[in-house]
Design an enzyme around this catalytic site. Structure first.
Site, PDB file in Angstrom:
ATOM      1  N   GLY A 133      27.059 -22.911   2.226  1.00 46.75           N
ATOM      2  CA  GLY A 133      26.796 -23.479   3.535  1.00 46.75           C
ATOM      3  C   GLY A 133      27.417 -24.842   3.754  1.00 46.75           C
ATOM      4  O   GLY A 133      28.507 -25.138   3.268  1.00 46.75           O
ATOM      5  N   ASP A 188      34.831 -30.675  -4.814  1.00 41.07           N
ATOM      6  CA  ASP A 188      34.349 -29.435  -5.417  1.00 41.07           C
ATOM      7  C   ASP A 188      34.762 -29.322  -6.878  1.00 41.07           C
ATOM      8  O   ASP A 188      35.762 -29.886  -7.309  1.00 41.07           O
ATOM      9  CB  ASP A 188      34.880 -28.227  -4.644  1.00 41.07           C
ATOM     10  CG  ASP A 188      34.493 -28.265  -3.174  1.00 41.07           C
ATOM     11  OD1 ASP A 188      35.342 -27.944  -2.330  1.00 41.07           O
ATOM     12  OD2 ASP A 188      33.337 -28.621  -2.887  1.00 41.07           O
ATOM     13  N   GLY A 207      30.547 -29.643   1.859  1.00 44.82           N
ATOM     14  CA  GLY A 207      29.706 -30.136   0.779  1.00 44.82           C
ATOM     15  C   GLY A 207      30.451 -30.221  -0.534  1.00 44.82           C
ATOM     16  O   GLY A 207      31.583 -29.743  -0.679  1.00 44.82           O
ATOM     17  N   GLY A 246      34.990 -31.394   0.931  1.00 52.08           N
ATOM     18  CA  GLY A 246      34.118 -31.989  -0.065  1.00 52.08           C
ATOM     19  C   GLY A 246      34.780 -32.061  -1.420  1.00 52.08           C
ATOM     20  O   GLY A 246      35.898 -31.563  -1.631  1.00 52.08           O
ATOM     21  N   ASP A 293      39.207 -13.965  -9.941  1.00 50.09           N
ATOM     22  CA  ASP A 293      38.440 -14.519  -8.826  1.00 50.09           C
ATOM     23  C   ASP A 293      39.298 -15.387  -7.924  1.00 50.09           C
ATOM     24  O   ASP A 293      40.294 -15.975  -8.347  1.00 50.09           O
ATOM     25  CB  ASP A 293      37.271 -15.352  -9.365  1.00 50.09           C
ATOM     26  CG  ASP A 293      36.409 -14.562 -10.334  1.00 50.09           C
ATOM     27  OD1 ASP A 293      36.095 -13.403 -10.013  1.00 50.09           O
ATOM     28  OD2 ASP A 293      36.070 -15.096 -11.400  1.00 50.09           O
ATOM     29  N   ASN A 344      30.089 -13.064 -10.937  1.00 48.60           N
ATOM     30  CA  ASN A 344      29.771 -12.101 -11.996  1.00 48.60           C
ATOM     31  C   ASN A 344      31.059 -11.593 -12.632  1.00 48.60           C
ATOM     32  O   ASN A 344      32.126 -12.184 -12.441  1.00 48.60           O
ATOM     33  CB  ASN A 344      28.895 -10.965 -11.450  1.00 48.60           C
ATOM     34  CG  ASN A 344      29.508 -10.315 -10.214  1.00 48.60           C
ATOM     35  OD1 ASN A 344      30.719 -10.165 -10.114  1.00 48.60           O
ATOM     36  ND2 ASN A 344      28.663  -9.939  -9.262  1.00 48.60           N
ATOM     37  N   GLU A 397       0.821  -1.216   0.000  1.00 54.25           N
ATOM     38  CA  GLU A 397       0.000   0.000   0.000  1.00 54.25           C
ATOM     39  C   GLU A 397       0.854   1.264   0.000  1.00 54.25           C
ATOM     40  O   GLU A 397       0.491   2.267  -0.615  1.00 54.25           O
ATOM     41  CB  GLU A 397      -0.956  -0.011   1.193  1.00 54.25           C
ATOM     42  CG  GLU A 397      -1.948  -1.182   1.215  1.00 54.25           C
ATOM     43  CD  GLU A 397      -2.801  -1.289  -0.042  1.00 54.25           C
ATOM     44  OE1 GLU A 397      -2.955  -0.274  -0.762  1.00 54.25           O
ATOM     45  OE2 GLU A 397      -3.306  -2.390  -0.318  1.00 54.25           O
ATOM     46  N   GLY A 406      36.648 -11.833 -14.558  1.00 57.40           N
ATOM     47  CA  GLY A 406      37.267 -11.234 -13.398  1.00 57.40           C
ATOM     48  C   GLY A 406      38.371 -12.094 -12.821  1.00 57.40           C
ATOM     49  O   GLY A 406      38.526 -13.268 -13.161  1.00 57.40           O
ATOM     50  N   GLY A 452      33.522 -18.933 -11.376  1.00 51.48           N
ATOM     51  CA  GLY A 452      34.043 -17.580 -11.225  1.00 51.48           C
ATOM     52  C   GLY A 452      33.641 -16.642 -12.343  1.00 51.48           C
ATOM     53  O   GLY A 452      33.498 -15.454 -12.147  1.00 51.48           O
TER      54      GLY A 452
END
Length: 449
Positions: free
Chosen positions: A372, A412, A392, A410, A403, A381, A222, A401, A398
């Site tokens: 997490g 990866d 995990g 884990g 990065d 980006n 509103e 850039g 990346g």
């Protein structure tokens, strides 16, 4: 640094075009727009005292409601060049806030499904006008929130009815006052309702207006109307059946997104969203003083905004991020669920067990992200990103850039162009063996994609 991906979906442009047709004339886009500030006064009139015998349920806001309004106004001034100035209730103001209990004779709203009503503020307000009665307030800029709490009593089939049941139904309808009880007819069915806050316009008790609740969403919605935002649809046409015509993209929409597009659980949006941010900034200019330092969103937040802050894994966000500068981080490191985090403007992330619940507004650069305790898929980006997978089996992309990618525990996967990669001891051994094998067989460069 500006990111490269600024493409808007066809549906985004469709809804923008619809909203523009119902909005006040947009101010021209120029460099001076970002420097100007629109000052808007607001107040909380004493409607309970002023209503007299003429209006049944117009009611003064209690402290909880006033606090929710002030927080919502702050959200809009964070993203646009608007300064809200609170005034006392002795004079008219640009925006006036109040609540009503299911019936609002002033605005001619009598439907329990109407959660609130508002009108665009008058830019040429007579601000020194004294207030002695309800009609002394200008109708422009009035914002009303319906505090009724509708509960279904029963559903009655009018064709399969005994004479005794017909008499009871007739008596119910005769005595329904629209405040305590009310009804709705649909073909051969009648829905009987009771207001569980039937005394709200008399004592207006303090209640928790939780973040992500329907009433907090209604207040933000509103206020959007009072500032010039329209619905995402026109009243004289069918609702566009597209993803962007939903509460995934705009607080001004009516419908929650379909499950295939987003899932907020029981929560509603907590602040103005992608479409709303885009349009309110077209109206008033971008606030380029908001969070110009190094800001953390999520866990360990330093935003001082509840809709950007997580304190435990029971907390969730359904929010759109506006940030004007600095080296910023999305921190979702404590969640023990699979997540997808996207740092590109105009995109959505799946965070904390929900889907497409965190978005990044256009012209916002967020540099870093922390995953997490489960499997995270993190997309960078075109600026220099730092991406943390943590625990995990994570995938860190990346993109452009220079990065820095932190795998954590884990198995990866890393991808990018000019990356610095930090691995766990186990990952380092695996990486070394794979790299050695590639050198042996290819006698060339080792590249990670």
């Amino acid at each position: 640094m500006k990111v490269n991906n600024k493409e808007k979906t066809p549906g985004f442009n469709t809804i923008i075009d619809i909203m523009k047709t119902m909005m006040p004339t947009l101010r021209s886009e120029n460099s001076e727009l970002d420097k100007s500030i629109t000052k808007i006064t607001f107040s909380f009139p004493d409607w309970s005292q002023l209503r007299g015998q003429e209006y049944k349920t117009l009611t003064t806001m209690n402290d909880s409601q006033k606090n929710a309004v002030k927080k919502s106004l702050q959200q809009y001034s964070d993203i646009a060049n608007i300064e809200f100035i609170e005034k006392d209730n002795q004079h008219d103001t640009h925006i006036k806030f109040g609540v009503y209990n299911n019936i609002n004779e002033l605005t001619k709203d009598y439907d329990y499904s109407t959660l609130g009503v508002a009108s665009y503020f008058n830019e040429h307000l007579e601000q020194n006008k004294k207030i002695d009665k309800v009609s002394d307030y200008s109708l422009d800029g009035q914002v009303w929130i319906n505090i009724s709490e509708t509960g279904l009593i029963s559903v009655v089939n009018t064709r399969l009815h005994t004479e005794e049941e017909k008499e009871k139904l007739h008596s119910f309808k005769e005595n329904a006052d629209g405040i305590v009880t009310y009804f709705e007819g649909l073909d051969d069915w009648v829905f009987l309702y009771k207001n569980n806050n039937d005394n709200g316009h008399i004592n207006n008790p303090e209640k928790t207006l939780g973040l992500g609740s329907a009433i907090r969403k209604t207040i933000i919605h509103e206020i959007g109307h009072s500032l010039g935002l329209s619905h995402t649809f026109t009243s004289d046409s069918e609702l566009p059946d597209i993803e962007e015509n939903s509460l995934k993209y705009s607080i001004m929409a009516y419908e929650k997104p379909k499950k295939e597009y987003a899932d907020f659980g029981v929560n509603y949006p907590m602040n103005p969203l992608l479409l709303d941010t885009y349009l309110i900034q077209k109206l008033y200019g971008k606030n380029m003083t908001t969070r110009t330092g190094d800001t953390i969103y999520g866990f360990n937040s330093n935003t001082e905004r509840d809709f950007y802050s997580l304190h435990s894994t029971d907390d969730v966000l359904v929010s759109c991020i506006w940030d004007a500068g600095g080296n910023d981080t999305l921190d979702f490191s404590q969640y023990n669920v699979n997540q997808k985090i996207n740092l590109n403007e105009g995109t959505f992330s799946d965070v904390g067990g929900l889907r497409s619940n965190v978005s990044i507004a256009f012209d916002v650069v967020i540099e870093n992200a922390k995953g997490g305790l489960r499997d995270d898929y993190i997309i960078g980006n075109s600026t220099d990103n730092e991406l943390w997978g943590n625990k995990g089996n994570d995938t860190l992309l990346g993109r452009e850039g220079n990065d820095t990618l932190y795998g954590g525990l884990g198995n990866d996967i890393f991808s990018g162009m000019m990356e610095t990669i930090f691995l766990s001891v186990k990952q380092e051994m695996t990486f070394f063996l794979v790299a050695a094998a590639m050198i042996y067989y290819m006698q060339g460069w080792v590249m990670i994609h």
